[in-house]
Design an enzyme around this catalytic site. Structure first.
Site, PDB file in Angstrom:
ATOM      1  CB  THR A  37      -0.900   0.045   1.249  1.00  0.00           C
ATOM      2  OG1 THR A  37      -0.079  -0.011   2.424  1.00  0.00           O
ATOM      3  CG2 THR A  37      -1.931  -1.062   1.264  1.00  0.00           C
TER       4      THR A  37
ATOM      5  CD  GLU B 102      -2.266   1.172   5.035  1.00  0.00           C
ATOM      6  OE1 GLU B 102      -1.544   0.395   4.412  1.00  0.00           O
ATOM      7  OE2 GLU B 102      -2.522   1.043   6.236  1.00  0.00           O
TER       8      GLU B 102
END
Ligand code: ADP
Ligand code: RBF
Ligand code: MG
Length: 183
Positions: A61, A114
């Protein structure tokens, strides 16, 4: 006697089926056209986190800098979202899922936005500008009894995002001005 046994079996079977139905998540979410507060447009530098996404989950992420995270938190609650993303000077716009929050499974002390992009990149892109258009909400953040259960749910989120973004009014945002002039 046999009649009772059959009925008990049928009812048990029905209950199991209903339990299954209750735990099955919808694979498409939100209305056919994005509605307020969407679209939410955001850009920010990709910063380093704990390095767990790729290594522990197999799902990297791109973590957004604090300013971008805080700005997103003004518009929406913590949770899991979907939309489009663009990395640095690359013109391509990719589908993405975004987690905004505390990562209850890992008990983080800071909120973070993220973004997992549904694309295989040849290398990392720390320090690069990430642009995102958030188009909808998938679910709240959860705690899990195992890492596998978290990974499993993220993989369902990816399917939900892909299906939800395939609708014409959502695909349209790939052409958004935000993605027009990268760099
Ligand atoms: P961190 O905790 O530092 O964010 P991760 O394990 O989550 O570490 O890895 C994130 C980094 O991996 C991103 O910052 C980016 O540079 C890179 N990356 C590679 N492929 C992807 C992808 N498909 N989606 C998001 N980030 C990716
Ligand atoms: N972390 C959680 O603790 N609970 C969640 O419900 C959760 N859902 C996520 C959904 C998606 C689509 C993504 C990309 C991440 C999610 N995370 C969740 C965050 C995950 O713990 C985090 O990406 C890793 O810890 C790496 O930073
Ligand atoms: Mg990360």
């Amino acid at each position: 006697m046999n009649y009772i046994k059959t009925k008990v079996f049928e009812l048990t079977h029905l209950n199991c089926k209903m339990a299954q139905l209750d735990t099955t998540r919808p694979l498409i979410v939100g209305p056919d056209v994005p509605v307020s507060p969407y679209p939410i447009k955001m850009k920010g530098e990709v910063v380093r986190g704990f390095g767990r996404g790729g290594k522990e989950l197999g799902i990297p992420t791109a973590n957004l800098q604090e300013e971008a995270t805080e700005a997103l938190c003004k518009d929406v609650e913590t949770g899991i979202y979907f939309g489009w993303a663009q990395v640095g000077n690359d013109h391509t716009v990719y589908p993405m899922v975004m987690s905004l929050g505390w990562n209850p499974y890992f008990k983080n002390e800071k909120r973070i936005a993220e973004v997992h992009i549904m694309h295989t990149f040849p290398e990392d892109f720390y320090g690069v500008e990430l642009r995102v258009v958030v188009l909808g909400y998938i679910r709240p953040e959860q705690d899990y009894s195992s890492l596998d259960a978290l990974i499993n749910d993220i993989n369902i989120d990816i399917q939900v995002a892909n299906n939800s973004l395939a609708r014409p009014a959502y695909t349209e945002y790939k052409k958004d001005q935000l993605f027009g002039i990268p760099g």
